[in-house]
Motif scaffolding. Structure first.
Motif, PDB file in Angstrom:
ATOM      1  N   UNK A 262       0.844  -1.197   0.000  1.00 24.03           N
ATOM      2  CA  UNK A 262       0.000   0.000   0.000  1.00 24.03           C
ATOM      3  C   UNK A 262       0.880   1.248   0.000  1.00 24.03           C
ATOM      4  N   UNK A 263       0.582   2.175  -0.888  1.00 23.21           N
ATOM      5  CA  UNK A 263       1.215   3.485  -0.921  1.00 23.21           C
ATOM      6  C   UNK A 263       0.159   4.475  -0.442  1.00 23.21           C
ATOM      7  N   UNK A 264       0.335   5.022   0.764  1.00 24.03           N
ATOM      8  CA  UNK A 264      -0.707   5.806   1.422  1.00 24.03           C
ATOM      9  C   UNK A 264      -0.400   7.297   1.284  1.00 24.03           C
ATOM     10  N   UNK A 265      -1.303   8.042   0.636  1.00 24.17           N
ATOM     11  CA  UNK A 265      -1.092   9.472   0.398  1.00 24.17           C
ATOM     12  C   UNK A 265      -2.121  10.276   1.189  1.00 24.17           C
ATOM     13  N   UNK A 266      -1.633  11.094   2.140  1.00 20.49           N
ATOM     14  CA  UNK A 266      -2.507  11.952   2.949  1.00 20.49           C
ATOM     15  C   UNK A 266      -2.704  13.314   2.283  1.00 20.49           C
ATOM     16  N   UNK A 267      -3.676  14.059   2.785  1.00 22.91           N
ATOM     17  CA  UNK A 267      -4.028  15.336   2.147  1.00 22.91           C
ATOM     18  C   UNK A 267      -2.933  16.397   2.286  1.00 22.91           C
ATOM     19  N   UNK A 295      -1.055  -0.934  -4.572  1.00 22.24           N
ATOM     20  CA  UNK A 295      -2.329  -0.390  -4.068  1.00 22.24           C
ATOM     21  C   UNK A 295      -2.083   1.061  -3.636  1.00 22.24           C
ATOM     22  N   UNK A 296      -2.758   2.000  -4.273  1.00 20.82           N
ATOM     23  CA  UNK A 296      -2.666   3.414  -3.905  1.00 20.82           C
ATOM     24  C   UNK A 296      -3.846   3.758  -3.019  1.00 20.82           C
ATOM     25  N   UNK A 297      -3.566   4.173  -1.785  1.00 21.42           N
ATOM     26  CA  UNK A 297      -4.611   4.594  -0.849  1.00 21.42           C
ATOM     27  C   UNK A 297      -4.582   6.113  -0.751  1.00 21.42           C
ATOM     28  N   UNK A 408      -4.568  -0.977   4.521  1.00 20.30           N
ATOM     29  CA  UNK A 408      -3.210  -1.358   4.131  1.00 20.30           C
ATOM     30  C   UNK A 408      -2.862  -2.750   4.640  1.00 20.30           C
ATOM     31  N   UNK A 409      -3.285  -3.061   5.863  1.00 20.91           N
ATOM     32  CA  UNK A 409      -2.959  -4.354   6.476  1.00 20.91           C
ATOM     33  C   UNK A 409      -3.901  -5.478   6.047  1.00 20.91           C
ATOM     34  N   UNK A 417       5.485  -0.929   2.421  1.00 15.32           N
ATOM     35  CA  UNK A 417       4.428   0.081   2.415  1.00 15.32           C
ATOM     36  C   UNK A 417       5.079   1.441   2.254  1.00 15.32           C
ATOM     37  N   UNK A 418       4.285   2.428   1.849  1.00 18.03           N
ATOM     38  CA  UNK A 418       4.770   3.800   1.739  1.00 18.03           C
ATOM     39  C   UNK A 418       3.792   4.755   2.391  1.00 18.03           C
ATOM     40  N   UNK A 419       4.319   5.808   3.012  1.00 15.91           N
ATOM     41  CA  UNK A 419       3.487   6.820   3.659  1.00 15.91           C
ATOM     42  C   UNK A 419       3.935   8.195   3.156  1.00 15.91           C
ATOM     43  N   UNK A 420       2.967   9.001   2.715  1.00 13.29           N
ATOM     44  CA  UNK A 420       3.252  10.336   2.189  1.00 13.29           C
ATOM     45  C   UNK A 420       2.494  11.376   3.019  1.00 13.29           C
TER      46      UNK A 420
END
Length: 476
Positions: A262-267, A295-297, A408-409, A417-420
């Motif tokens: 999961x690649x997680x992109x916050x606002x 997976x783009x979240x 993601x899990x 995983x990635x967190x932005x």
């Protein structure tokens, strides 16, 4: 004004590909007893060379050669002397970097830009790094007197043929083990060139042996009684079969298997940087990456704006000749893999997800797939659950950090995983809760020989790279 890139092809003349290759056993190339097969350029479907297939007798010869070398030469050798050979191999890899990069792109289909700027430099770096450990093993944290296990049987995949070889061979040799390695049947050529490098470095015969072939050869190697340690990188399905085969024996086992990261992109993420990270996360090496951000979240409040920016960037990707220095996305490695990507993409459409592919003209020959994203994806979709192993991105949305972590899990895998986000506290909070072996923060697909890599759950167990990468090859 519309600027166009002129072709900038790398020359094939730097590589001398033989018409046929044997097995590398006890320091020499020998004929295989099995039926030979062809290695094919996936960008043109041109046959590059005939490759020998190892049968049971060949594998036995290789394991025996590795055992002799371990007992008489490599095992008793002082660490500082082993280090000299590893340093020598690393320097030769640097000297022959262009040759290795061109051969990797020809055999694998990946862009020369990636082979030249990522794969080969990392290969040399791994040998340099583990050469430094060879005389310092008592200080690695695994007891005052760590000892090598013996003969390592190693099976590697086709997505990073030379880099996976380095991940396996460098720590094994540094720890004092000898090796029998089987490269993937579709990408054997750089492993066979590495065998020549071993000869050039005057590595003692039998320390590294390379047996080529398909799955049957791998099974023979994993099941051989003379193997003390098995290391495998590849699909979860094959990893399960290997775990069953090794269960109940004295053999040590490490597995690095599939992923659905999961690649997680916050606002509050840096948008342009995040778009580049997402593109790199899934389209690097045509998506043939175990830890790909497939997976783009996206946080709901910015999902629409981010997708517009992502599509604009994807429209600029150049798909085509892997040897062109301007190419971003190369060829799919094989017809079999292309069929799987097409099948799962069709399943995504059939299950109601919206498909968008980057506008690009695909070559008439070879195995090609345009960079693709699916929106309107739910956690129930197969494309959100199964590893596609191609340039296909599934887009989901979330509202809160808790929902992001839960989604993601929600996978049998746990490799990366990635967190932005701009908030360091949020990065640390999520990294602690994400069940992934590697969590990248405001970047993706960054590798370093000093840093361990590996997964949880169905992504395998054991670590490669760093000090931790030595542990699987030491008795302590």
């Amino acid at each position: 004004m519309d600027f166009q890139y002129a072709p900038a092809p790398e020359s094939r003349s730097v590589v001398d590909i033989r018409s046929s290759y044997g097995l590398f056993i006890n320091g020499e190339f020998v004929d295989g007893r099995g039926e030979s097969f062809k290695s094919v350029n996936p960008a043109t479907e041109e046959a590059l060379a005939d490759i020998a297939a190892a049968d049971a007798a060949d594998v036995d010869d290789a394991v025996r050669a590795a055992r002799r070398a371990f007992d008489t030469v490599w095992g008793p050798m002082p660490g500082r002397e082993r280090a000299k050979y590893l340093f020598r191999i690393a320097r030769i890899i640097q000297e022959r970097a262009r040759e290795l990069a061109v051969l990797e792109s020809l055999d694998n289909g990946k862009p020369i830009r990636e082979s030249r700027d990522v794969d080969v430099p990392l290969v040399a770096a791994h040998f340099f790094y583990y050469a430094g450990w060879a005389d310092k093993l008592p200080y690695a944290g695994f007891g005052p007197d760590p000892r090598p296990l013996g003969v390592a049987g190693q099976v590697i995949p086709w997505n990073f043929p030379l880099l996976m070889l380095a991940w396996k061979i460098a720590p094994a040799l540094a720890a004092g083990n000898t090796v029998v390695l089987k490269p993937a049947e579709t990408t054997p050529l750089t492993a066979l060139l590495f065998a020549e490098i071993c000869q050039q470095a005057q590595l003692p015969p039998g320390v590294v042996n390379i047996v080529t072939g398909a799955g049957d050869t791998g099974r023979l190697l994993v099941g051989h009684d003379g193997i003390d340690k098995v290391a495998f990188t590849g699909s979860t399905e094959v990893g399960r079969a290997i775990a069953r085969a090794v269960a109940g024996t004295r053999k040590r086992l490490t597995l690095e298997l599939g992923g659905k990261a999961a690649n997680i992109v916050f606002d509050d993420a840096p948008f342009d940087q995040a778009v580049e990270g997402v593109v790199n996360g899934i389209f690097f090496n045509q998506g043939h990456v175990c830890c790909a951000g497939s997976r783009l979240l996206l946080q709901e409040s910015v999902a629409e704006e981010f997708l517009e920016a992502l599509k604009r960037r994807m429209a600029q990707l150049r798909v085509g000749d892997p040897l062109d220095k301007n190419t971003d996305v190369g060829a799919i490695n094989s017809a079999e893999q292309l069929a799987r990507i097409r099948q799962l993409s069709q399943v995504g459409e059939d299950e109601g997800a919206a498909r968008w592919s980057a506008p690009c003209e695909l070559p008439a020959r070879g195995f090609w797939f345009a960079p693709t994203i699916f929106t309107g994806v739910t956690q129930a979709h197969r494309i959100a659950r199964e590893e596609i192993f191609g340039p296909v991105l599934s887009v989901l949305t979330f509202r809160t950090p808790d929902e992001a972590v839960e989604k993601a899990n929600n996978t049998p895998y746990g490799l990366s995983a990635g967190v932005w986000t701009e908030k360091g506290s949020r990065i640390l909070h999520l990294a602690d809760r994400l069940r992934a072996g590697v969590v990248w923060a405001n970047t993706f697909n960054k590798f370093d020989p000093t840093s361990p890599f590996g997964g949880y759950k169905e992504s395998g167990y054991g670590r490669e790279g760093g000090r931790h990468g030595l542990e699987a090859y030491l008795e302590h």
